[in-house]
Design an enzyme around this catalytic site. Sequence first.
Site, mmCIF file in Angstrom:
data_model
loop_
_atom_site.group_PDB
_atom_site.id
_atom_site.type_symbol
_atom_site.label_atom_id
_atom_site.label_comp_id
_atom_site.label_asym_id
_atom_site.label_seq_id
_atom_site.Cartn_x
_atom_site.Cartn_y
_atom_site.Cartn_z
ATOM 1 N N GLY A 180 37.094 5.590 5.104
ATOM 2 C CA GLY A 180 37.196 4.901 3.824
ATOM 3 C C GLY A 180 35.855 4.448 3.294
ATOM 4 C CD GLU A 315 31.597 -5.653 -1.702
ATOM 5 O OE1 GLU A 315 30.761 -6.478 -1.300
ATOM 6 O OE2 GLU A 315 32.185 -4.843 -0.955
ATOM 7 C CB CYS A 399 26.150 -4.639 4.975
ATOM 8 S SG CYS A 399 26.634 -5.378 3.394
#
Length: 633
Positions: A180, A315, A399
């Site tokens: 995904g 996002e 991240c």
Amino acid sequence: MSFQTRFETIPLPQVKVNDRFWSKWIETLRNTTIKAEYDQLVSTGRLANFKRAAKQEEGDFEGLYFNDSDVYKWLEAAAYALAYGPHKETEKLIDEVIGLIEAAQEQDGYLNTFFQIRHPQAKWRNLYMMHEMYCAGHLYEAAVAHHEATGSKRLIDVAVKNADHIASIFGPDKRRGYCGHEEIELALIKLGKAINRPDYVELAKWMVEERGKKPSAYEAELKDEVARKLNPWDDKDIEENVKDGKYCQDHAPIREHTDIVGHAVRAMYLYIAATTIADGANDEALEKSLVRVWDNLTKYRMYITGGIGPAASNEGFTTDFDLPNRSAYAETCASVGLVLWGSKYLQMTGNSDYADVVEKALFNGTISGISLSGDGFFYCNRLESRGEHQRVPWMTCACCPPNIARMIGSVSHYCLGVSQSDLWIHIPLGCTIDTTINGVKTNVEIKSDYPWSGKFEVVVTPEKPVAGGVRIRIPDWATDVTFEIDNTDEEADYEDGYAVFNRTWSPGDTIKADFNMAPMWLQANPKVLDDLGRVCLTNGPLVYCLEQKDFGKEPLLFMADTEGEIKAAYEPNLLNGVVTITATGYSEKDDGSDELYVEAGSVGQEEASAKFVPYYSWCNRGPNSMLVWVRGL
């Protein structure tokens, strides 16, 4: 346009960076950022997860299900840092972390601490949400970087064992499935090319080709009760997203893509892989699709800073010209992804248009995501603030910190390239390069003060005279460019935005270049409603902003006179050394009135000057208001 590799990046150990701008970032990376991020990996349990998966200690999994990826990105950044020279502390930390990874890997190659600790019976059941392949991809990238920097195969061996495990389950005539969150596709290609495993490249190609075909591979997961129980989101939202497909670019086969859609980081990683797959394939449909998406992104949906993805809701992307400033999402990782995709596009085409975008993001929308001290980070990169934003040492979803670290560590990859006969200079990074031109060992020195000055020199010193080329990109902002080779009247040829000097080089031959950098006011297309009546100040590759710290009051009060005087000055003691630009204009007077509304025209104005600083440097002196787009006269 034909996608065919024009040049390769130069291995980091062959480039010695000596650059007033980037050397500071690299030294901060080596001496501060790597250790600060390692400490966060420890304090947030990310490393403990590997110990627990390896049965070295008791305890539950800590953090988000994709936290392994932060460890791998940190490893990649740390490996790049070693390429600039020995660093005993970093070497020790790398060895420790690799040891934990080796211990945690299962005999069949599987490695994902979330599933190993919490859901060992649910492996590969929820590809849409759970990021197993995404984490694996970042492992592969770290392994390639570590091997390039050190020559060690320790992490490569872990990566190969894991990739073989995945290849035994997924692929043609096996299970149909892809992650995904795209990442493994580009990483398999990188790993496959690094160790000569074309089967990995073929698996990546298959994953790219399968995405977007109907029915989606994720639809079966909606009927899997085990998979559904893993979902961190509401079932209804996931079902809608799976059927729509846009969030993870699963809406159509790759050759049918037109607009940039969905989650920005996922999109970048997918298109990096697809662009690499197009290399030499003579696949006109794929090439046209990639060009369509790139044009849509860079012409209609990209901030002037190289930030991309305006919306927090996904996002990612919304519609053409939707580029709000104060609510800009513009995730740091997304701009890093844009640098990576643009660099890959440039490598495939040799067209400077892609380097222009890379430069914009590299000098603005990426490094704004890290503090000058190297230990504070933005997730989102706003273009307007009323003082509510501040970099933080870490995030729950972390991240961005290791992603920006790995980009800084590999910065020369985005500035330079080499083919058999040519040296490519996309950005004049101050450095010395040990390479070969047509088989002759050649040292090249670039003497540069970029981005503070457009003047630089390229000194070519082959072991013996050699025929070859030096290609220097001419930035899109440069309107008056001059080149000179000592003691000759030679002129450059021009190809795809590069000045090309083809000649026989003798030791010490020097190209002197001047891009004649000067401040410039820009305005946006009027369809960008948030920027109506506003202007943005740039200087060469840098976007500038106005902070309350320098103006003394709210930047919104300033109205720039775009025809007025502009002064640029280097200030070595400000923000680690920057060129500031002082512009003239007007500001509303504060007459001390407390009346909320008054007759139009009754608020007076006064002449004002305002000192602008580079956008990347904002919010390094504490929270304060900031504007990129100021009102213009």
